[in-house]
Motif scaffolding. Structure first.
Motif, short mmCIF file in Angstrom:
data_model
loop_
_atom_site.label_atom_id
_atom_site.label_comp_id
_atom_site.label_asym_id
_atom_site.label_seq_id
_atom_site.Cartn_x
_atom_site.Cartn_y
_atom_site.Cartn_z
N PHE A 74 -1.17 22.18 36.44
CA PHE A 74 -1.19 21.77 34.98
C PHE A 74 -2.76 21.35 34.68
O PHE A 74 -3.64 21.17 35.72
CB PHE A 74 -0.48 20.52 34.72
CG PHE A 74 -0.98 19.30 35.39
CD1 PHE A 74 -1.78 18.60 34.67
CD2 PHE A 74 -0.40 18.99 36.61
CE1 PHE A 74 -2.20 17.32 35.23
CE2 PHE A 74 -0.84 17.75 37.25
CZ PHE A 74 -1.85 16.88 36.52
N ALA A 75 -3.19 21.39 33.61
CA ALA A 75 -4.25 20.49 32.85
C ALA A 75 -3.98 19.65 32.00
O ALA A 75 -3.45 19.90 31.24
CB ALA A 75 -5.43 21.70 32.64
N LEU A 76 -4.59 18.80 32.11
CA LEU A 76 -4.60 17.55 31.00
C LEU A 76 -5.91 17.17 30.45
O LEU A 76 -6.88 16.75 30.97
CB LEU A 76 -3.96 16.38 31.59
CG LEU A 76 -3.58 15.27 30.69
CD1 LEU A 76 -2.47 15.75 29.54
CD2 LEU A 76 -3.01 13.74 31.53
N GLN A 77 -5.97 17.31 29.27
CA GLN A 77 -7.35 17.13 28.28
C GLN A 77 -6.89 15.77 27.47
O GLN A 77 -6.27 15.63 26.81
CB GLN A 77 -7.61 18.18 27.39
CG GLN A 77 -8.72 18.11 26.59
CD GLN A 77 -9.92 18.44 27.26
OE1 GLN A 77 -9.94 19.44 28.20
NE2 GLN A 77 -11.16 17.75 27.27
N ALA A 78 -8.16 14.89 27.64
CA ALA A 78 -8.10 13.71 27.12
C ALA A 78 -8.33 13.71 25.54
O ALA A 78 -9.28 14.71 25.12
CB ALA A 78 -9.07 12.51 27.90
N ASN A 79 -7.66 13.09 24.58
CA ASN A 79 -7.97 13.15 23.35
C ASN A 79 -9.34 12.90 23.09
O ASN A 79 -9.80 11.57 23.56
CB ASN A 79 -7.10 12.14 22.67
CG ASN A 79 -7.14 12.12 21.29
OD1 ASN A 79 -7.82 12.57 20.61
ND2 ASN A 79 -6.05 11.74 20.52
N PRO A 80 -9.97 13.61 22.37
CA PRO A 80 -11.53 13.04 22.02
C PRO A 80 -11.56 12.30 21.16
O PRO A 80 -12.82 11.45 21.03
CB PRO A 80 -12.04 14.57 21.65
CG PRO A 80 -11.04 15.25 21.20
CD PRO A 80 -9.70 14.79 21.87
N GLY A 81 -10.79 11.83 20.32
CA GLY A 81 -10.64 10.63 19.10
C GLY A 81 -11.25 11.20 18.00
O GLY A 81 -11.59 12.38 17.73
#
Length: 161
Positions: A74-81
């Motif tokens: 998997f890859a998980l990208q943090a919400n940039p806001g």
């Protein structure tokens, strides 16, 4: 199973704190999994850090959970806001996710995880092993800085103008 999260926290405590803060800044993030045919699937997800470990919880029978059961990568990208602030930079985690079963010890782990959901619903819970953590940010309005951590390797930092 090696606990890569613990290895990351031990090797790079400052970066680990920044990464966790970026994920805690917003509730929803983007998870990438692999479909049966190998193509990517992106889905919204709430990531949860407990005891220095990253956990992924999903609705029972969800396609992303079925993807991870078949192929744990998997890859998980943090919400940039909102806006362009991105305090702490852009953060992405790659790894493998392994489902917590319903055995004696696992049932306790799942019960602890589900305490906040009322009424409790069936769900999938995955433990993670990190294979890569990447943080990208701008330094002094001049440099694009990319920090890359992989298990067993020193932190690699790239600066570009």
């Amino acid at each position: 199973m090696t606990r890569m999260n613990s290895a990351f926290v031990s090797a790079e405590p400052g970066l680990a704190t920044t990464v966790e803060q970026r994920f805690r800044a917003f509730r929803h993030h983007v998870l990438a999994t692999l479909r049966r045919d190998g193509s990517p699937r992106t889905s919204g997800l709430e990531a949860d850090f407990r005891g220095g470990e990253l956990w992924l919880g999903m609705m029972a029978g969800s396609l992303k959970a079925l993807d991870l059961r078949r192929d744990p990568r998997f890859a998980l990208q943090a919400n940039p806001g909102e806006g362009t602030g991105m305090d702490g930079g852009d953060v992405r985690i790659g790894g493998r996710a392994y489902e917590v079963g319903d055995g004696a010890g696992d049932a306790e782990t799942k019960a602890e995880y589900v305490k906040e959901v009322e009424p409790p619903q069936p769900f999938h819970l995955f433990r993670t092993e990190l294979t890569e953590v990447v943080r990208t940010y701008v330094e002094d309005d001049t440099y694009l800085v990319v920090e890359i951590w992989k298990p067993g390797e020193p932190l690699r930092t790239i600066r570009r103008t």
